[in-house]
Design a protein around this motif. Structure first.
Motif, PDB file in Angstrom:
ATOM      1  N   SER A  71     -13.223   4.903   9.320  1.00 26.90           N
ATOM      2  CA  SER A  71     -13.673   4.553   7.979  1.00 26.90           C
ATOM      3  C   SER A  71     -15.009   5.231   7.681  1.00 26.90           C
ATOM      4  CB  SER A  71     -13.815   3.038   7.846  1.00 26.90           C
ATOM      5  OG  SER A  71     -14.805   2.563   8.743  1.00 26.90           O
TER       6      SER A  71
ATOM      7  N   ASN B 285       0.836  -1.190   0.000  1.00 26.35           N
ATOM      8  CA  ASN B 285       0.000   0.000   0.000  1.00 26.35           C
ATOM      9  C   ASN B 285       0.876   1.248   0.000  1.00 26.35           C
ATOM     10  OD1 ASN B 285      -2.511  -1.558   2.057  1.00 26.35           O
ATOM     11  ND2 ASN B 285      -2.589  -1.196  -0.117  1.00 26.35           N
TER      12      ASN B 285
ATOM     13  N   SER C 287      -8.429   5.910   4.149  1.00 29.37           N
ATOM     14  CA  SER C 287      -8.965   5.178   3.005  1.00 29.37           C
ATOM     15  C   SER C 287      -9.816   6.120   2.178  1.00 29.37           C
ATOM     16  CB  SER C 287      -9.791   3.973   3.464  1.00 29.37           C
ATOM     17  OG  SER C 287     -10.888   4.396   4.259  1.00 29.37           O
ATOM     18  N   ASP C 288      -9.904   5.836   0.853  1.00 27.60           N
ATOM     19  CA  ASP C 288     -10.728   6.642  -0.023  1.00 27.60           C
ATOM     20  C   ASP C 288     -12.108   6.015  -0.137  1.00 27.60           C
ATOM     21  OD1 ASP C 288     -10.286   4.425  -1.543  1.00 27.60           O
ATOM     22  OD2 ASP C 288      -8.964   5.411  -2.996  1.00 27.60           O
ATOM     23  N   LEU C 289     -12.936   6.551  -1.056  1.00 29.41           N
ATOM     24  CA  LEU C 289     -14.300   6.058  -1.217  1.00 29.41           C
ATOM     25  C   LEU C 289     -14.343   4.619  -1.708  1.00 29.41           C
ATOM     26  CD1 LEU C 289     -15.973   9.221  -2.803  1.00 29.41           C
ATOM     27  CD2 LEU C 289     -16.141   8.430  -0.439  1.00 29.41           C
ATOM     28  N   LEU C 290     -13.294   4.199  -2.431  1.00 28.43           N
ATOM     29  CA  LEU C 290     -13.262   2.824  -2.941  1.00 28.43           C
ATOM     30  C   LEU C 290     -12.706   1.850  -1.924  1.00 28.43           C
ATOM     31  CD1 LEU C 290     -12.009   3.501  -6.581  1.00 28.43           C
ATOM     32  CD2 LEU C 290     -14.364   3.161  -5.788  1.00 28.43           C
ATOM     33  N   GLY C 291     -12.278   2.326  -0.775  1.00 24.88           N
ATOM     34  CA  GLY C 291     -11.757   1.453   0.261  1.00 24.88           C
ATOM     35  C   GLY C 291     -10.270   1.193   0.175  1.00 24.88           C
ATOM     36  N   THR C 292      -9.545   1.877  -0.724  1.00 27.76           N
ATOM     37  CA  THR C 292      -8.107   1.681  -0.847  1.00 27.76           C
ATOM     38  C   THR C 292      -7.404   2.323   0.341  1.00 27.76           C
ATOM     39  OG1 THR C 292      -8.303   1.693  -3.242  1.00 27.76           O
ATOM     40  CG2 THR C 292      -6.099   2.030  -2.309  1.00 27.76           C
ATOM     41  N   LYS C 293      -6.563   1.545   1.033  1.00 25.83           N
ATOM     42  CA  LYS C 293      -5.873   2.019   2.219  1.00 25.83           C
ATOM     43  C   LYS C 293      -4.543   2.648   1.828  1.00 25.83           C
ATOM     44  CE  LYS C 293      -9.106   0.212   4.740  1.00 25.83           C
ATOM     45  NZ  LYS C 293     -10.092   1.045   5.431  1.00 25.83           N
TER      46      LYS C 293
END
Length: 332
Positions: A133, A54, A101-107
């Protein structure tokens, strides 16, 4: 030419395969074997699904990656995260490594730079922080709403139970009859709405005709504006003339005349003065009537027997006195 045996070839290929495997594994983990990188650490109580490889960012710029995560102790209450910085940047010692994390869940690991004058070196440990989150934020927002909804549903349930208890068979029948009446009312309302639509029709509606008539009247008023203006001017002139005239003085004189007339009528109604006596005293009226009667007799006697009052005769002979016609009539 050197001839290699099959065993040697297999060994060389095995070494090359293992080497490529190690290089690929390290590349997948975000490690670089051909540069001098800076390795720092951060300790978290939870990592919210953070994985090796990440990205690590500073102000939105990728400066490294996460290379390893491991548990410090058997209770998993502390997780050590290894961060490799590939960019040549200086990190103040009081910087914070924050997992977001962003809206897509990427950490990602966001490095919030501090303001210390000393900088981190390879092997140092950063302060750690974890953002909540989106799910946690939604839970925080929805939890009060869910509690309110539960309370509302409970109140509705209580109200429905009370209504069921209140509405017996007779009440339910009355309610059904009221609903039927409401249906009839709605049908009447539909008919009324249709009538209104007919009235508001642009071609045949009475409202449209009324507006047309109003437009015609306003047009006529506009065409006769000059005449109306002249009439108003004449009215203004008349009112000005009346205003300039001595209306108040005339009214005062008229009032004075009425007062004098009232005084005269008042005197006539009393016995003061000759006119009042004539109108109100019966004796004066009788005397006047008696005097007029005698005057009439005197004039009649003068007409019938003029020689009684004027003596004129050539021979000196006196005529006989004739009786008065009124006396004769009275005697009969």
């Amino acid at each position: 030419m050197l001839k290699l045996s099959n065993e040697t070839k297999v060994g060389i290929l095995t070494v090359l395969g293992i080497t490529l495997l190690v290089l690929g594994f390290n590349l997948l983990k975000g490690k670089s074997l051909f540069s001098h990188n800076k390795t720092i650490y951060a300790v978290y109580k939870q990592v919210n699904g953070l994985q090796p490889a990440n990205a690590v960012q500073v102000n939105g710029l990728v400066v490294g990656s996460v290379t390893n995560l491991e548990v410090m102790g058997k209770d998993a209450s502390r997780i050590l995260v290894t961060i490799t910085i590939t960019k040549k940047i200086d990190l103040p010692r009081n910087s914070v490594a924050r997992i977001s994390s962003d809206l897509l869940g990427t950490k990602t690991v966001q490095l919030d730079l501090g303001n210390a004058s000393e900088y981190l070196k390879s092997g140092d440990t950063l302060y750690a922080a974890v953002d909540g989150s989106i799910t946690d934020a939604l839970k925080e927002q929805l939890s009060p709403l869910v509690k309110k909804l539960q309370g509302t549903l409970s109140n509705i349930d209580s109200v429905l139970l009370s209504v069921n208890g209140i509405l017996d068979t007779t009440a339910k029948g009355n309610l059904q009859e009221a609903i039927r009446g409401l249906n009839i009312t709605m049908r009447n309302f539909s008919h009324t709405s249709a009538s209104l639509n007919n009235m508001l029709d642009a071609d045949k509606g009475s409202v449209s005709k009324t507006f047309n008539n109003l437009a015609s009247i306003s047009g006529n008023l506009k065409d006769n504006n000059a005449k109306i203006t002249g009439i108003l001017d004449n009215a203004q002139k008349a009112t000005d003339a009346l205003a300039k005239g001595n209306i108040d003085k005339t009214l005062q004189q008229l009032q004075q005349t009425v007062n004098n007339l009232n005084q005269t009528i008042g005197k006539l109604n009393t016995t003061d003065g000759t006119a009042g006596l004539l109108l109100n005293d019966k004796k004066v009226y009788n005397n006047l009537q008696y005097s007029l009667g005698n005057l009439n007799k005197l004039l009649e006697d003068l007409r019938v027997n003029p020689k009684r009052y004027v003596h004129f005769s050539l021979f000196g002979k006196k005529d006989k006195t004739k009786p008065l016609p009124s006396d004769t009539a009275a005697a009969q």
